[in-house]
Each structure stands twice: as structure tokens, then as C-alpha cells.
Write a protein that holds these residues in place. Structure first.
Motif, PDB file in Angstrom:
ATOM      1  N   ALA A 290      52.700 -40.017   9.535  1.00 35.82           N
ATOM      2  CA  ALA A 290      53.635 -40.524   8.529  1.00 35.82           C
ATOM      3  C   ALA A 290      52.954 -40.661   7.172  1.00 35.82           C
ATOM      4  O   ALA A 290      53.540 -40.335   6.132  1.00 35.82           O
ATOM      5  N   ALA A 291      51.707 -41.133   7.182  1.00 34.17           N
ATOM      6  CA  ALA A 291      50.961 -41.283   5.933  1.00 34.17           C
ATOM      7  C   ALA A 291      50.689 -39.931   5.296  1.00 34.17           C
ATOM      8  O   ALA A 291      50.777 -39.772   4.075  1.00 34.17           O
ATOM      9  N   ARG A 292      50.388 -38.932   6.132  1.00 28.70           N
ATOM     10  CA  ARG A 292      50.142 -37.588   5.616  1.00 28.70           C
ATOM     11  C   ARG A 292      51.403 -37.002   4.997  1.00 28.70           C
ATOM     12  O   ARG A 292      51.367 -36.443   3.887  1.00 28.70           O
ATOM     13  N   LEU A 293      52.524 -37.144   5.699  1.00 27.42           N
ATOM     14  CA  LEU A 293      53.787 -36.620   5.180  1.00 27.42           C
ATOM     15  C   LEU A 293      54.158 -37.288   3.873  1.00 27.42           C
ATOM     16  O   LEU A 293      54.623 -36.637   2.942  1.00 27.42           O
ATOM     17  N   ARG A 294      53.973 -38.593   3.806  1.00 22.06           N
ATOM     18  CA  ARG A 294      54.311 -39.335   2.589  1.00 22.06           C
ATOM     19  C   ARG A 294      53.450 -38.865   1.417  1.00 22.06           C
ATOM     20  O   ARG A 294      53.942 -38.661   0.305  1.00 22.06           O
ATOM     21  N   GLY A 295      52.153 -38.678   1.678  1.00 16.94           N
ATOM     22  CA  GLY A 295      51.264 -38.211   0.619  1.00 16.94           C
ATOM     23  C   GLY A 295      51.627 -36.825   0.137  1.00 16.94           C
ATOM     24  O   GLY A 295      51.655 -36.559  -1.066  1.00 16.94           O
ATOM     25  N   GLU A 296      51.927 -35.911   1.069  1.00 12.76           N
ATOM     26  CA  GLU A 296      52.327 -34.558   0.703  1.00 12.76           C
ATOM     27  C   GLU A 296      53.648 -34.561  -0.064  1.00 12.76           C
ATOM     28  O   GLU A 296      53.824 -33.802  -1.021  1.00 12.76           O
ATOM     29  N   PHE A 297      54.558 -35.425   0.365  1.00 17.62           N
ATOM     30  CA  PHE A 297      55.851 -35.510  -0.309  1.00 17.62           C
ATOM     31  C   PHE A 297      55.684 -36.015  -1.738  1.00 17.62           C
ATOM     32  O   PHE A 297      56.282 -35.478  -2.677  1.00 17.62           O
ATOM     33  N   LEU A 298      54.855 -37.038  -1.922  1.00 17.66           N
ATOM     34  CA  LEU A 298      54.636 -37.581  -3.263  1.00 17.66           C
ATOM     35  C   LEU A 298      53.968 -36.558  -4.176  1.00 17.66           C
ATOM     36  O   LEU A 298      54.301 -36.460  -5.356  1.00 17.66           O
ATOM     37  N   ASP A 299      53.026 -35.797  -3.633  1.00 18.89           N
ATOM     38  CA  ASP A 299      52.385 -34.743  -4.426  1.00 18.89           C
ATOM     39  C   ASP A 299      53.416 -33.704  -4.869  1.00 18.89           C
ATOM     40  O   ASP A 299      53.408 -33.233  -6.011  1.00 18.89           O
ATOM     41  N   PHE A 300      54.302 -33.345  -3.938  1.00 18.01           N
ATOM     42  CA  PHE A 300      55.340 -32.366  -4.246  1.00 18.01           C
ATOM     43  C   PHE A 300      56.299 -32.895  -5.312  1.00 18.01           C
ATOM     44  O   PHE A 300      56.612 -32.203  -6.288  1.00 18.01           O
ATOM     45  N   ILE A 301      56.756 -34.138  -5.138  1.00 19.23           N
ATOM     46  CA  ILE A 301      57.705 -34.730  -6.084  1.00 19.23           C
ATOM     47  C   ILE A 301      57.081 -34.911  -7.452  1.00 19.23           C
ATOM     48  O   ILE A 301      57.738 -34.743  -8.489  1.00 19.23           O
ATOM     49  N   ASP A 302      55.800 -35.244  -7.487  1.00 17.28           N
ATOM     50  CA  ASP A 302      55.104 -35.426  -8.766  1.00 17.28           C
ATOM     51  C   ASP A 302      55.177 -34.147  -9.602  1.00 17.28           C
ATOM     52  O   ASP A 302      55.250 -34.187 -10.831  1.00 17.28           O
TER      53      ASP A 302
END
Length: 203
Positions: free
Chosen positions: A30-42
Motif C-alpha cells: 500500500a505504501a509503495r502504491l501510494r508513493g508511485e501514485f503521488l509521483d504520478f500525480i505530481d
């Protein structure tokens, strides 16, 4: 080896999910997905705002549409469907465009927030009109003077959408997209002064 009440094997000192996946492993995922998602959204969030502004949408409305698209994307993350999306950028572009076209009286989709899951903040929207370069302001003004469909095609093209993606968003054919792009480019050539024209006029 110990088991829980459901018969699932304990591999992390006692805490497991019903499917046998350790809590620690799920938390790490979950932490990995959240980090990848935030990088993408940024990266993608400012692009969605720019896309709509290129289409002539006001900055506040563009920010609102992009924000809602991000919320819908986060909903996909929580539902476990985000990883199955082949092209996240194309998906977000399509959702942003759909939100923009939706009638203003339609209720906004609220994000599905799981208990204890914090909704990630979207990045800052970026520079306002006062901070935009003269060149960008000139392009925005020229695009706004184009008819709706050529303007839409040019905005989507500048955002990197393929002809097939544009045709899908505009409910038309790829040949029509190419024709509209040609029309848009012709219009922009007349609307945007050539860099050397000012010097020639001064002679």
C-alpha cells in the motif's frame, strides 16, 4: 506452525489477512502504491490543468476538473484497480476531459475513502496568468480564437494525446482529427505573429 481462527497460516507473529497475506506485506504494498501514485500525480496534475486552459477553460474551472479527476484516480487506487490501468496518463486525461464536459448541475463524484486511509494532497497548481511567459499567453490567446473542435484537437495534441485517443474523446474519426489539426495549425499561423515579423514591420 500456528494458525488463526480461520485456519490461515501465521507468518508475521500472528496477524494475517483472510487470504494468508501478511499484514506487513500488505502495508508495504500500500505504501509503495501510494508513493508511485503521488509521483504520478505530481507530474500529471499540472498537465491536466494546462490541457483545459489550452482549450480555453478558465484557470479555476480547470483546477476544479483536474482535482476531481485526481480524486477519481485515488478511488481506483483504493479499489485495487489502478495497477490494471494500462495508460494512467491517458486515463486521467479522459476523466479530466469528461469532468470538464459534464453539466454543471451534476453532483461531483466523492472519493471512496477507506477507514484510516489519508487522501493524498494534490500538488500546487503552478503559475497563474501573471507568471506565465508572454509566449504562453500569446498561444493561449490564439487557441481561444480558434473554433471549438480545432481548439480541442490542438489542446489535446499539445498534451501528447494520440489521434486515436483524441478521436475517442471527441467522438469522431482519426481522419477528422487530422483534418481538424490541419485547420487548427492554419489558424494559429495567422493568429500567432512570426518571430521575425515585428522586425520586418519596423523596417
Amino acid at each position: 506452525m500456528d494458525t488463526d481462527d480461520t485456519g490461515s497460516r501465521r507468518t508475521d507473529g500472528g496477524s494475517v489477512f483472510g487470504n494468508g497475506r501478511p499484514v506487513a506485506a500488505e502495508a508495504a504494498r500500500a505504501a509503495r502504491l501510494r508513493g508511485e501514485f503521488l509521483d504520478f500525480i505530481d507530474h500529471a496534475h499540472p498537465r491536466m490543468i494546462r490541457l483545459l486552459m489550452l482549450h480555453g477553460v478558465g484557470r479555476q474551472d480547470a483546477e476544479d476538473a483536474a482535482q476531481e479527476a485526481v480524486l477519481q484516480a485515488w478511488r481506483e487506487v483504493l479499489a485495487g484497480r489502478w495497477e490494471s490501468i494500462v495508460s494512467p496518463l491517458a486515463w486521467l486525461r479522459r476523466v479530466t476531459w469528461s469532468v470538464h464536459l459534464r453539466p454543471p448541475d451534476r453532483k461531483r463524484v466523492q472519493p471512496l475513502i477507506a477507514l484510516g486511509v489519508e487522501l493524498p494532497e494534490t500538488p500546487a497548481a503552478g503559475p497563474g496568468h501573471a507568471e506565465l511567459t508572454d509566449q504562453i499567453v500569446t498561444v493561449l490567446a490564439a487557441l481561444s480564437a480558434l473554433p471549438v473542435l480545432p481548439r480541442a484537437v490542438m489542446a489535446l495534441t499539445l498534451d501528447g494525446a494520440t489521434d486515436s485517443e483524441i478521436a475517442d474523446l471527441l467522438d469522431t474519426t482519426t481522419q477528422k482529427v487530422r483534418d481538424l489539426r490541419k485547420q487548427g495549425r492554419t489558424g494559429l499561423r495567422h493568429l500567432i505573429p512570426h518571430p521575425g515579423s515585428a522586425k520586418e514591420d519596423a523596417r
